[in-house]
Design an enzyme around this catalytic site. Sequence first.
Site, PDB file in Angstrom:
ATOM      1  N   ASP A  45      20.534 -22.028   0.764  1.00  0.00           N
ATOM      2  CA  ASP A  45      19.082 -22.002   0.560  1.00  0.00           C
ATOM      3  C   ASP A  45      18.773 -22.493  -0.851  1.00  0.00           C
ATOM      4  OD1 ASP A  45      16.447 -21.026   1.836  1.00  0.00           O
ATOM      5  OD2 ASP A  45      16.384 -20.147  -0.164  1.00  0.00           O
ATOM      6  N   GLU A  47      16.620 -23.851  -4.097  1.00  0.00           N
ATOM      7  CA  GLU A  47      15.338 -23.582  -4.745  1.00  0.00           C
ATOM      8  C   GLU A  47      15.050 -24.719  -5.721  1.00  0.00           C
ATOM      9  OE1 GLU A  47      13.364 -21.234  -3.823  1.00  0.00           O
ATOM     10  OE2 GLU A  47      14.784 -20.134  -2.568  1.00  0.00           O
ATOM     11  N   ASP A 120      16.263 -28.641   3.101  1.00  0.00           N
ATOM     12  CA  ASP A 120      17.396 -28.536   2.178  1.00  0.00           C
ATOM     13  C   ASP A 120      18.333 -29.739   2.276  1.00  0.00           C
ATOM     14  OD1 ASP A 120      17.413 -25.349   1.243  1.00  0.00           O
ATOM     15  OD2 ASP A 120      16.555 -25.697   3.221  1.00  0.00           O
ATOM     16  N   HIS A 177      12.442 -16.102  -2.131  1.00  0.00           N
ATOM     17  CA  HIS A 177      12.475 -17.298  -2.966  1.00  0.00           C
ATOM     18  C   HIS A 177      13.393 -17.156  -4.172  1.00  0.00           C
ATOM     19  CE1 HIS A 177       9.612 -19.255  -0.461  1.00  0.00           C
ATOM     20  NE2 HIS A 177       8.650 -18.404  -0.717  1.00  0.00           N
ATOM     21  N   ASP A 182      17.943 -14.818  -0.721  1.00  0.00           N
ATOM     22  CA  ASP A 182      17.550 -15.468   0.527  1.00  0.00           C
ATOM     23  C   ASP A 182      18.747 -15.749   1.432  1.00  0.00           C
ATOM     24  OD1 ASP A 182      14.909 -15.395  -0.171  1.00  0.00           O
ATOM     25  OD2 ASP A 182      14.734 -17.524  -0.658  1.00  0.00           O
TER      26      ASP A 182
END
Length: 219
Positions: A45, A47, A120, A177, A182
């Site tokens: 995940d 960011e 992603d 987030h 996550d």
Amino acid sequence: INAEYGEERLDYKSLADDGRATNPRLRHLHEPVSDESIDLYCVLDLEGKEEIIELPALIMTRKCVEVARFHRFVRPTTCKTPTPHAVPFTDALRDLTALFDRVTRGGELKLVVVTCGDWDLKTQIPHQCKISRIPVPRWALRWCNIKHVFNKFTEGKATGMAALLGQTGIPLVGQHHLGADDVVNIAKVLAWLVWRGAPIVATGWRDCADGGVQQLYPE
């Protein structure tokens, strides 16, 4: 697998029953659907918007036993001042790829990356690789969008991680987030699906020749 690669952290099968779905059919655990082409799941995940600023991953077996966890804060290319807790994207990607090589025994075991959305690997990894002037790694050429799998299996309409947690009844762990949290939450949803018999398959893949993307469930 786990004995060779380090101390066991979490067995996500037990955590998969944390939630209580509204549909009674989905409350009971079943033996995972066997997909012989996949030995390991890597929940990833990212960011960051303009550039990736956090790269976390959680790797587990086909039966949802955690094998390894990875985390790097990434320093954007626009930031020229070294920071103690962030590394260049090229270093973070190199370290993650090296971890994949170790846990797959140099490619003997097959790994698929699981994401909460297509962004992603469809968009951001290629974008960041272009900025960093490096090729997209082979492991990033196919992925499983857990939202597509969840919605197909449950006939639901989950649009993000919060919806996945809400519809499974799994409580949020940590902060949404924050990538390191996550991946844990997404891993719990993945285990919830695996132990209810959902087939976990690649839902998106990129053609090596022209870079075009194909999807199992086109939007």
